[in-house]
Design a protein around this motif. Structure first.
Motif, PDB file in Angstrom:
ATOM      1  N   GLU A  20       0.835  -1.207   0.000  1.00 13.92           N
ATOM      2  CA  GLU A  20       0.000   0.000   0.000  1.00 13.92           C
ATOM      3  C   GLU A  20       0.872   1.260   0.000  1.00 13.92           C
ATOM      4  OE1 GLU A  20      -2.888  -0.245   3.137  1.00 13.92           O
ATOM      5  OE2 GLU A  20      -4.484   0.316   1.753  1.00 13.92           O
ATOM      6  N   GLU A  21       1.893   1.246   0.854  1.00 14.05           N
ATOM      7  CA  GLU A  21       2.807   2.405   0.912  1.00 14.05           C
ATOM      8  C   GLU A  21       3.497   2.626  -0.425  1.00 14.05           C
ATOM      9  OE1 GLU A  21       5.480   1.847   4.244  1.00 14.05           O
ATOM     10  OE2 GLU A  21       3.719   1.646   5.561  1.00 14.05           O
ATOM     11  N   ALA A  22       3.695   1.519  -1.166  1.00 11.04           N
ATOM     12  CA  ALA A  22       4.362   1.629  -2.473  1.00 11.04           C
ATOM     13  C   ALA A  22       3.357   1.896  -3.590  1.00 11.04           C
ATOM     14  CB  ALA A  22       5.155   0.352  -2.750  1.00 11.04           C
ATOM     15  N   GLY A  23       2.099   2.173  -3.229  1.00 11.46           N
ATOM     16  CA  GLY A  23       1.132   2.634  -4.234  1.00 11.46           C
ATOM     17  C   GLY A  23       0.054   1.649  -4.632  1.00 11.46           C
ATOM     18  N   ALA A  24       0.066   0.430  -4.079  1.00 11.12           N
ATOM     19  CA  ALA A  24      -0.962  -0.552  -4.461  1.00 11.12           C
ATOM     20  C   ALA A  24      -2.269  -0.266  -3.702  1.00 11.12           C
ATOM     21  CB  ALA A  24      -0.482  -1.961  -4.149  1.00 11.12           C
ATOM     22  N   ARG A  25      -3.364  -0.756  -4.272  1.00 14.44           N
ATOM     23  CA  ARG A  25      -4.654  -0.695  -3.570  1.00 14.44           C
ATOM     24  C   ARG A  25      -4.859  -2.075  -2.961  1.00 14.44           C
ATOM     25  NH1 ARG A  25      -9.796  -2.371  -5.426  1.00 14.44           N
ATOM     26  NH2 ARG A  25     -11.492  -1.294  -4.350  1.00 14.44           N
ATOM     27  N   VAL A  26      -5.125  -2.115  -1.663  1.00 12.13           N
ATOM     28  CA  VAL A  26      -5.229  -3.415  -0.974  1.00 12.13           C
ATOM     29  C   VAL A  26      -6.597  -3.557  -0.320  1.00 12.13           C
ATOM     30  CG1 VAL A  26      -4.256  -4.914   0.813  1.00 12.13           C
ATOM     31  CG2 VAL A  26      -2.742  -3.392  -0.473  1.00 12.13           C
ATOM     32  N   ARG A  27      -7.217  -4.707  -0.533  1.00 13.02           N
ATOM     33  CA  ARG A  27      -8.471  -5.040   0.163  1.00 13.02           C
ATOM     34  C   ARG A  27      -8.268  -6.355   0.884  1.00 13.02           C
ATOM     35  NH1 ARG A  27     -13.974  -5.211  -3.175  1.00 13.02           N
ATOM     36  NH2 ARG A  27     -15.093  -5.471  -1.212  1.00 13.02           N
ATOM     37  N   THR A  28      -8.567  -6.378   2.173  1.00  9.92           N
ATOM     38  CA  THR A  28      -8.349  -7.593   2.969  1.00  9.92           C
ATOM     39  C   THR A  28      -9.675  -8.146   3.469  1.00  9.92           C
ATOM     40  OG1 THR A  28      -6.171  -6.796   3.660  1.00  9.92           O
ATOM     41  CG2 THR A  28      -7.169  -8.504   5.016  1.00  9.92           C
ATOM     42  N   PHE A  29      -9.842  -9.453   3.366  1.00 11.82           N
ATOM     43  CA  PHE A  29     -11.026 -10.136   3.893  1.00 11.82           C
ATOM     44  C   PHE A  29     -10.570 -11.168   4.923  1.00 11.82           C
ATOM     45  CE2 PHE A  29     -12.119  -8.931  -0.455  1.00 11.82           C
ATOM     46  CZ  PHE A  29     -13.419  -8.438  -0.346  1.00 11.82           C
ATOM     47  N   ALA A  30     -11.160 -11.115   6.111  1.00  9.59           N
ATOM     48  CA  ALA A  30     -10.898 -12.155   7.119  1.00  9.59           C
ATOM     49  C   ALA A  30     -11.942 -13.251   6.929  1.00  9.59           C
ATOM     50  CB  ALA A  30     -10.978 -11.553   8.510  1.00  9.59           C
ATOM     51  N   LEU A  31     -11.530 -14.356   6.329  1.00 15.46           N
ATOM     52  CA  LEU A  31     -12.496 -15.402   5.955  1.00 15.46           C
ATOM     53  C   LEU A  31     -13.272 -15.924   7.155  1.00 15.46           C
ATOM     54  CD1 LEU A  31     -10.387 -17.425   3.337  1.00 15.46           C
ATOM     55  CD2 LEU A  31     -12.225 -15.783   2.883  1.00 15.46           C
ATOM     56  N   ASN A  32     -12.608 -15.970   8.315  1.00 16.53           N
ATOM     57  CA  ASN A  32     -13.256 -16.547   9.492  1.00 16.53           C
ATOM     58  C   ASN A  32     -14.463 -15.734   9.966  1.00 16.53           C
ATOM     59  OD1 ASN A  32     -13.055 -18.768  11.412  1.00 16.53           O
ATOM     60  ND2 ASN A  32     -12.718 -17.181  12.940  1.00 16.53           N
ATOM     61  N   LYS A  33     -14.527 -14.481   9.528  1.00 15.55           N
ATOM     62  CA  LYS A  33     -15.663 -13.632   9.946  1.00 15.55           C
ATOM     63  C   LYS A  33     -16.856 -13.817   9.013  1.00 15.55           C
ATOM     64  CE  LYS A  33     -13.240  -9.821  12.135  1.00 15.55           C
ATOM     65  NZ  LYS A  33     -12.642  -8.554  11.766  1.00 15.55           N
ATOM     66  N   LEU A  34     -16.649 -14.505   7.903  1.00 10.55           N
ATOM     67  CA  LEU A  34     -17.710 -14.646   6.901  1.00 10.55           C
ATOM     68  C   LEU A  34     -18.448 -15.967   7.091  1.00 10.55           C
ATOM     69  CD1 LEU A  34     -15.630 -13.502   3.800  1.00 10.55           C
ATOM     70  CD2 LEU A  34     -17.026 -12.094   5.328  1.00 10.55           C
ATOM     71  N   THR A  35     -19.688 -15.989   6.617  1.00 15.16           N
ATOM     72  CA  THR A  35     -20.473 -17.229   6.661  1.00 15.16           C
ATOM     73  C   THR A  35     -20.632 -17.735   5.230  1.00 15.16           C
ATOM     74  OG1 THR A  35     -21.663 -16.360   8.559  1.00 15.16           O
ATOM     75  CG2 THR A  35     -22.668 -18.234   7.419  1.00 15.16           C
ATOM     76  N   TYR A  36     -20.128 -18.929   4.978  1.00 14.07           N
ATOM     77  CA  TYR A  36     -20.216 -19.463   3.622  1.00 14.07           C
ATOM     78  C   TYR A  36     -20.115 -20.980   3.626  1.00 14.07           C
ATOM     79  CZ  TYR A  36     -15.101 -19.280   4.162  1.00 14.07           C
ATOM     80  OH  TYR A  36     -13.818 -19.407   4.631  1.00 14.07           O
ATOM     81  N   ARG A  37     -20.560 -21.546   2.518  1.00  8.04           N
ATOM     82  CA  ARG A  37     -20.481 -22.992   2.347  1.00  8.04           C
ATOM     83  C   ARG A  37     -19.354 -23.336   1.376  1.00  8.04           C
ATOM     84  NH1 ARG A  37     -26.104 -25.070   0.510  1.00  8.04           N
ATOM     85  NH2 ARG A  37     -26.332 -23.007  -0.414  1.00  8.04           N
ATOM     86  N   GLY A  38     -18.904 -24.551   1.452  1.00 11.68           N
ATOM     87  CA  GLY A  38     -17.953 -25.041   0.466  1.00 11.68           C
ATOM     88  C   GLY A  38     -18.684 -25.271  -0.849  1.00 11.68           C
TER      89      GLY A  38
END
Ligand SMILES: Cc1cc2nc3c(=O)[nH]c(=O)nc-3n(C[C@H](O)[C@H](O)[C@H](O)COP(=O)(O)O)c2cc1C
Length: 195
Positions: free
Chosen positions: A29-47
């Motif tokens: 990010e500091e070097a100019g990239a756009r970063v989006r982070t997802f914490a999978l453990n907080k999400l509800t989903y199926r395989g």
């Protein structure tokens, strides 16, 4: 601007793999990239349900759950960071659940298409695996990265990098390893500068 998507596969929000991924992403990010982070453990989903709808009429996964926006974000990324602890010689179940759902990125009839034409995703994306391993033996669990490097290569991830720390077990272990954090930051800067 490089579009980086980072998926945290550990249930520990401040765990070793998350600390390593964070150092990498902050530097990117500091070097100019756009970063989006997802914490999978907080999400509800199926395989993956193996319904094969994505190989018939649908162009995307037909499940509508917590992974839907993640799959959309990854579709558009340049760099995908998958951070995970080693759990029983594998990635965590949280991350494996995501990986199985990327089956939806493969076109209908993918098995009969040339390797570079199997994916619905643009080719040339970079896959980064961040692995935190409790066991000190570096020769153990070395199969994880090449396996997913090969499989996700089908999906358009034609470049790949590994950041791995062994002998990190307790919370704080990776944060106490300056050389690991520096390697993470250097990789983040490099990824942000990639063409
Ligand atoms: C359920 C479970 C299974 C684990 N299995 C392994 C393993 O097979 N090999 C290993 O080296 N460490 C194993 N560990 C240790 C973790 O890899 C280690 O604690 C790691 O730093 C956790 O990463 P995190 O802090 O990002 O959650 C396991 C830990 C747990 C809780």
């Amino acid at each position: 601007m490089r579009n980086v998507v980072c998926l945290l596969g550990s249930p520990r929000p401040k765990g070793n793999s998350a600390v390593m991924a964070q150092a990498l992403c902050d530097a990117a990010e500091e070097a100019g990239a756009r970063v989006r982070t997802f914490a999978l453990n907080k999400l509800t989903y199926r395989g993956c349900q193996g319904c094969l709808a994505c190989k018939k009429d649908a162009e995307a996964c037909v499940l509508d759950d917590g992974l839907t926006p993640v799959l959309e974000a990854v579709r558009a990324c340049d760099v995908l960071v998958l951070a995970t602890p080693v759990y029983f010689g594998e990635v965590t179940a949280q991350l494996k659940g995501f990986i199985d759902r990327t089956f939806s990125y493969l076109k209908a009839g993918y098995a009969h298409l040339p390797r570079g034409e199997r994916s619905r995703l643009a080719t040339g994306k970079t896959l980064v695996f961040v692995i935190a391993q409790g066991h000190p033996r570096e020769d153990l669990f070395t199969d994880i990265f090449p396996r997913y490097e090969y499989l996700l290569g089908w999906q358009g991830f034609t470049k790949s990098r590994l950041l791995r720390a062994c002998s990190v077990y307790h919370l704080g272990d990776a944060a106490a390893r300056p050389e690991v954090l520096e390697e993470a930051r250097a990789l983040g800067r490099e990824l942000a500068a990639e063409e």
